[in-house]
Motif scaffolding. Structure first.
Motif, PDB file in Angstrom:
ATOM      1  N   LEU B 576       0.838  -1.206   0.000  1.00 48.71           N
ATOM      2  CA  LEU B 576       0.000   0.000   0.000  1.00 48.71           C
ATOM      3  C   LEU B 576       0.868   1.249   0.000  1.00 48.71           C
ATOM      4  N   ILE B 577       1.938   1.183   0.791  1.00 45.75           N
ATOM      5  CA  ILE B 577       2.833   2.337   0.873  1.00 45.75           C
ATOM      6  C   ILE B 577       3.489   2.613  -0.480  1.00 45.75           C
ATOM      7  N   VAL B 578       3.874   1.526  -1.179  1.00 47.94           N
ATOM      8  CA  VAL B 578       4.487   1.713  -2.501  1.00 47.94           C
ATOM      9  C   VAL B 578       3.512   2.406  -3.450  1.00 47.94           C
ATOM     10  N   ILE B 579       2.280   1.951  -3.433  1.00 47.89           N
ATOM     11  CA  ILE B 579       1.293   2.579  -4.322  1.00 47.89           C
ATOM     12  C   ILE B 579       1.178   4.068  -3.997  1.00 47.89           C
ATOM     13  N   GLY B 580       1.121   4.362  -2.699  1.00 52.08           N
ATOM     14  CA  GLY B 580       1.017   5.757  -2.283  1.00 52.08           C
ATOM     15  C   GLY B 580       2.222   6.570  -2.730  1.00 52.08           C
ATOM     16  N   THR B 581       3.387   5.991  -2.576  1.00 47.23           N
ATOM     17  CA  THR B 581       4.612   6.722  -2.937  1.00 47.23           C
ATOM     18  C   THR B 581       4.659   6.998  -4.441  1.00 47.23           C
ATOM     19  N   VAL B 582       4.339   5.979  -5.217  1.00 51.90           N
ATOM     20  CA  VAL B 582       4.368   6.147  -6.670  1.00 51.90           C
ATOM     21  C   VAL B 582       3.342   7.201  -7.091  1.00 51.90           C
ATOM     22  N   ALA B 583       2.142   7.125  -6.508  1.00 49.15           N
ATOM     23  CA  ALA B 583       1.087   8.068  -6.886  1.00 49.15           C
ATOM     24  C   ALA B 583       1.522   9.489  -6.603  1.00 49.15           C
ATOM     25  N   LYS B 584       2.172   9.664  -5.457  1.00 50.07           N
ATOM     26  CA  LYS B 584       2.604  11.004  -5.074  1.00 50.07           C
ATOM     27  C   LYS B 584       3.670  11.511  -6.034  1.00 50.07           C
ATOM     28  N   LYS B 585       4.617  10.619  -6.321  1.00 50.47           N
ATOM     29  CA  LYS B 585       5.737  11.022  -7.160  1.00 50.47           C
ATOM     30  C   LYS B 585       5.273  11.482  -8.546  1.00 50.47           C
ATOM     31  N   TYR B 586       4.304  10.760  -9.123  1.00 48.19           N
ATOM     32  CA  TYR B 586       3.886  11.087 -10.486  1.00 48.19           C
ATOM     33  C   TYR B 586       2.589  11.877 -10.517  1.00 48.19           C
ATOM     34  N   ASN B 587       2.181  12.396  -9.374  1.00 46.72           N
ATOM     35  CA  ASN B 587       0.993  13.232  -9.283  1.00 46.72           C
ATOM     36  C   ASN B 587      -0.252  12.548  -9.863  1.00 46.72           C
ATOM     37  N   LEU B 588      -0.540  11.352  -9.374  1.00 39.81           N
ATOM     38  CA  LEU B 588      -1.676  10.583  -9.892  1.00 39.81           C
ATOM     39  C   LEU B 588      -2.849  10.649  -8.921  1.00 39.81           C
ATOM     40  N   TYR B 589      -4.043  10.612  -9.481  1.00 35.31           N
ATOM     41  CA  TYR B 589      -5.258  10.557  -8.673  1.00 35.31           C
ATOM     42  C   TYR B 589      -5.477   9.102  -8.253  1.00 35.31           C
TER      43      TYR B 589
END
Ligand code: SRM
Ligand SMILES: Cc1cc2nc3c(=O)[nH]c(=O)nc-3n(C[C@H](O)[C@H](O)[C@H](O)COP(=O)(O)OP(=O)(O)OC[C@H]3O[C@@H](n4cnc5c(N)ncnc54)[C@H](O)[C@@H]3O)c2cc1C
Ligand code: SF4
Ligand code: FES
Lengths: 118, 830
Positions: B576-589
């Motif tokens: 879950l943390i990885v998904i959150g980190t990736v989303a933040k990095k690439y500015n994803l909804y």
């Protein structure tokens, strides 16, 4: 009467940049131009990249093919599958009224050139 | 040369149609159009679709370019204020005066607002123009209780709009003792009322409104019987009033109850001035529908171009779908015995009411009413209009034939040649059949060359039947073929490709097809190739739909979504943390999907490989959300935690998802596993569903959510896991091999001869003797699984494809734009 305009050929990309039987997009100033490598027919086409239906920069990602007995080459927008003639830019889907711009194109020694009217 | 000038007042549906018909015939006139609304003519008939996602541009009937191309001068937001008949000029709001030789009034009508105290309060609306709808839409979010005044056709349509806007409680107030008194009889009204009530609408009859309460905003309706209803919004739909004010001012004759008087040439009392559409009064009648208006436009064009066509009234038959209930009335709907013979069919259980009126000798159909099921409408209307002789048992017309199974009546092909099929565009049967004979063999091409079906669209079923009928009459065998490039069904092509061991689209096309392919057959062949050989699909990327080509779903604005597989919906905190980190990095909804996993939206095509690289490093795999492939196997928490759980549903769901992941099929596949009969995984709404029992597992197949939900049916009870997987292998592989393109398992089963008992026989009793090969083929697919994203990112050639500009690979598409909402990005509206 035919109007003659001077055509300026610009180097757009290299032939192996564009996937076989598919399209890719190039940038020319602020313009986005879709280039199609119709390998099956040994032909190249270029149109605007903007789909007039919902103003999406998408035509280069569309599928190409042919329509009708005379095998009119066409591209289908990936969004709602409106199709456009690659020869004339005319919309071939049932609601016409929209037209896309086409550009002259030529290939020479692995280089793809697009004709921009000036 | 001096061209005579035609000034058209009103750029509504009929005014526009007049221009379209005129320029199609001649360019001998100068045309100047004045419109009061700020928008060019749009489709008012489908106005309500504005609430279902259609934009003003979608509804528009034409483009600015069209007017320009035909030299039509269009003045929008500039109503004509005065007509001076002696100088033959009109004066418009924005100042200028224009001369005319002919004047066409197409001013339409406005919503009638009764003179009730309080109509001016905030929260009171009418329903006529896009502007009205915009006001309603803006006001609706704070509304809990809404009401519509008027239980006629438009009122009920407005009520549907309020429901669609999410207003919890919607009321309809009708002055008369029943709904739609002008179109249907009282038995029909009663049936309609009970259906609408079932659907959650509150209907109040015999109510006359005394005044509208509230200080400056509406808060209640007060009725003459002293009762009151608290509401915070009201839409008035109490009828229409023809816009004859301009005509009146100019001294043209108008009716006492409104409307510009016209003769059968559509001329007003001034022979150079015509009136058409909803503002025209012909023989005491205002025609409040679009088809008669189009006919009037045609008459004027004909008159102006030297013809002599006249207007003789118009059929007012209508068919509508009101809040999901079919309602139709046609011909003489109200005639009663002894002037006719009436046959009535009523089924209160299903909410169906049908009435047909026959001539006293039983030979002809005069008219009728259909509520709840109006499938027969088109054919019945044709039977009336063409005075066709009825079959010996006319009741079959509404009951369907019982007994020998022969279809009732003689079908569309028996219609006379001059039968009017499309009334909006006045296209006859012979015109349509003629076009088919000339080579227009699809509904789309018929639309293009005859315009049939481009108005309200109600005649499309008839057009389809006529196309099929004509082709059949010409001896063309109509086969379920893929498209113009392949004369085979998907199943046939599947077998041919398999036998020929073909692995490449162009070779398939050379062997079995013609032309250069298209957006229909390419993805079909792509799906067949992967179901058979399971090779990396991006190897032949350009035959894939955009979603498959870029291994992601394309979004509004041109960005893509990223959906990693989360088998069974189970995920560790670290992931879950990885998904959150990736989303933040690439500015994803980010959003939790309906399929128990997480979707990341708004990725630039250039960023996709890097995003996936990070996800794959953390142990994720592609979720195939872009493909016609296995999506998710939903699970409930099951016996590991739940006090009712019989078996471990999560582990079984993961096992099944891992088995079938990545498998391509004619349409997407979804599964579910529940730990007990409480069914928290909703397994019975999936293509395959598994439910734990005391003794093992029950297997259900062929369920569907989506727009036509259908429950899955029981295939086997109390079986163990091994048997279940074996049955699933057989079921899925049989579906993959035989279904038509884009057909879900439910639809596939619905079309199957013999239905569930046949399928059960194939899967359980191996009635076709193919079970071992089905299992083998499935095992082969399972063994060749690969994560498509892993392959894509590790191959430099494939990676290169993920750029927007081929001549500037680092640059992102500058036309992509985002808004923000609840502190995340959101695609810009189109
Ligand atoms: C993301 C999600 C909505 C959400 O936020 O929850 C979603 C989003 C889309 N759905 Fe869905 N569906 C989602 C769950 C569902 C469900 C619920 C479920 O799976 O439990 C259903 C009903 C169940 C079913 O399929 O039977 C569902 C029924 C549909 C349908 C109708 C299918 C049908 O048979 O009628 C379509 C249209 C289609 O496939 O032709 C569709 C199509 C789509 C598309 C692909 C439309 C499109 O082409 O752009 C959406 C694209 C999403 C994207 O860009 O990533 N989606 N869709 C859900 C993703 C689930 C997942 O994790 O993969
Ligand atoms: C919600 C809704 C649903 C409907 N559903 C159906 C249906 O299912 N089937 C069907 O057949 N019909 C339906 N109708 C009716 C149909 O829309 C009308 O019959 C049709 O629009 C009439 O066309 P018209 O051109 O006469 O009038 P309109 O479309 O009303 O156009 C008249 C135009 O003239 C303008 N105008 C008026 N005065 C002036 C002036 N002085 N100067 C300049 N411009 C002026 C008005 O602003 C308006 O834009 C529906 C109507 C509504 C509102
Ligand atoms: S996510 Fe599904 S239901 Fe929602 S808008 Fe898209 S396709 Fe429709
Ligand atoms: S955006 Fe291209 S078809 Fe809709």
């Amino acid at each position: 009467m035919e109007t003659l305009t001077e055509i300026n050929w610009i180097l757009a990309c290299y032939t192996d940049d564009v996937p076989e039987n598919g399209g890719a997009c190039i940038k020319h100033g602020d313009e986005q131009i879709a280039i199609y490598n119709f390998t099956r027919r040994q032909e190249w086409y270029a149109t605007q990249n903007l789909c007039p239906h919902k103003q999406q920069m998408a035509l280069s990602r569309g599928m190409i093919g042919s329509a009708g007995e005379h095998c009119e080459p066409k591209v289908a927008c990936p969004f709602h599958k409106k199709t456009f003639s690659l020869l004339t830019g005319e919309c071939l889907s049932d609601d016409d009224n929209c037209q896309i711009k086409t550009y002259p194109i030529k290939v020479d020694a692995g280089k793809v050139f697009i004709g921009i009217a000036c | 040369m001096h061209k005579p000038t035609i000034v058209v007042v009103g750029n509504g549906m009929v005014g526009y149609k007049f221009c379209e018909k005129l320029v199609a015939k001649t360019s001998a006139f100068r045309i100047i159009v004045f419109g009061e609304e700020s928008r060019a003519a749009y489709d008012r008939v489908h106005l309500s679709e504005y609430f279902n996602g259609k934009s003003a541009a979608d509804l528009s009937l034409s483009t600015e370019a069209w007017y320009a191309e035909h030299d039509i001068v269009l003045h929008l937001g500039n109503p004509v204020q005065e007509i001076n008949r002696s100088t033959k000029t009109v004066h418009a709001l924005l100042g200028d005066t224009f001369e005319y030789d002919y004047l066409v009034l197409a001013t339409g009508s406005s919503a009638f607002v009764p003179d009730i105290p309080g109509v001016e309060k905030e929260g009171v609306f009418v329903y006529r123009t896009i502007d009205d709808l915009e006001l309603i839409k803006a006001y609706a979010p704070n509304v809990k209780k809404g009401a519509v005044m008027g239980g006629g056709l438009l009122g009920l349509e407005a009520a549907k709009a309020l429901i669609d806007l999410g207003i919890d409680e919607t009321h309809v107030i009708e002055f008369a003792p029943r709904l739609m008194p002008r179109q249907i009889d009282s038995a029909g009204s009663a049936m309609l009322q009970s259906k609408l009530t079932d659907l959650g609408l509150n209907i109040h009859l015999n109510k006359s409104t005394a005044y509208i309460g509230g200080s400056h905003k509406i808060d209640a309706l007060h009725f003459n019987d002293e009762s009151a209803l608290a509401v915070d919004m009201l839409v008035i739909s109490a009828g229409i009033r023809p816009r004859d004010e301009l005509a009146k001012l100019a001294g043209l004759h108008t009716g006492t109850r409104g409307g510009i008087l016209v003769n059968e040439k559509m001329q007003t009392s001034d022979e150079n001035i015509f009136a058409i559409g909803e503002c025209a009064l012909y023989e005491n009648m205002i025609y409040g529908l679009v088809a008669p208006g189009y006919e009037m436009a045609d008459i004027v064009v004909n008159q102006l171009t030297g013809g002599s066509k006249l207007f003789y009234g118009y059929d007012m038959s209508t068919k509508l779908k009101l809040i999901g209930v079919d309602v139709a009335s046609f011909g003489d709907a109200f005639i009663t015995e002894p002037d006719c013979r009436t046959i009535v069919f009523e089924d209160t259980h299903k909410g169906i009411y049908k009435r047909i009126n026959l001539s006293t000798d039983g030979k002809y159909l005069l008219g009728g009413i259909l509520i709840g099921d109006a499938d027969a409408y088109n054919m019945l209307l044709q039977t009336v209009n063409n005075k066709m002789i009825l079959p010996p048992n006319p009741e079959d017309l509404i009951l369907g034939s019982r007994g020998d199974g022969e279809a009732t009546g003689a079908g569309v092909m028996s219609l006379p040649d001059d039968a009017l099929i499309c009334s909006c565009e006045a296209v006859t049967k012979s015109a349509i059949c003629g076009a088919v004979n000339d080579g227009a063999t699809t509904v789309d091409s018929i639309k293009k060359c005859t315009k049939a079906g481009t108005g309200c669209g109600g005649c499309i079923p008839l057009v389809k039947d006529l196309v099929a009928g004509t082709l059949k009459a010409n001896g063309v065998y109509i086969k379920n073929v893929i498209c113009e490039h392949f004369d085979y069904s998907r199943q046939e092509l599947f077998d041919l490709v398999k036998i020929g061991q073909i692995k490449n689209y162009d070779v398939v096309l050379d062997h079995f097809g013609k032309g250069d392919g298209c957006e229909t057959c390419k993805p079909v062949v792509a799906s067949i190739l992967s179901s058979l050989w399971n090779e990396v699909i991006v190897k032949q990327d350009t035959i894939q739909d955009s979603n498959d080509r870029f291994l992601a779903n394309i979004q509004k604005g041109g960005t893509y979504s990223v959906v990693p597989r989360i088998p069974g919906g189970e995920i560790t905190p670290d992931k879950l943390i990885v998904i959150g980190t990736v989303a933040k990095k690439y500015n994803l909804y980010t959003k939790i999907t309906g399929g128990q996993r997480i979707d990341l939206f708004g990725a630039h095509v250039n960023d996709l490989p890097a995003i996936w690289e990070e996800l794959i490093d953390a142990g994720f795999e592609s979720g195939h959300a872009y493909g016609k492939a296995l999506r998710t196997v939903k699970s409930c928490v099951g016996s590991t935690w739940c006090r009712f759980g019989l078996h471990d549903s999560v582990s079984f769901a993961i096992e099944i998802e891992d088995r079938y992941k990545g498998i391509r099929s004619p349409h997407k596949l979804k599964g579910g596993v529940s730990g007990c009969v409480r069914e928290c995984a909703e397994a019975q709404s999936k293509d395959f569903g598994v439910i734990a029992t005391e003794k093992g597992w029950n297997l259900y197949i062929c369920g569907n959510g989506g727009s036509k939900p259908q429950h899955a049916q029981l295939l086997a009870t109390d079986i163990d896991k091994e048997t279940l997987v074996k049955y699933l292998d057989r079921f899925l592989m049989f579906y993959i091999k035989t279904a038509d393109p884009l057909t879900r398992t439910a639809t596939w089963l619905n079309k199957m001869d013999g239905g569930m008992s046949y399928l059960k026989n194939v899967i359980i009793n191996d009635s076709l003797g193919i079970a071992p090969s089905l299992e083998e083929e499935m095992q082969q697919l399972v063994d060749t699984y690969h994560c498509e994203w892993k392959e894509a990112i590790s191959n430099p050639d494939m990676r290169k494809r993920f750029s927007h500009f081929i001549n500037a690979p680092e640059e992102k598409d500058p036309s992509v734009q985002f808004d923000t909402m609840r502190s995340q990005v959101k695609a810009k509206d189109w």
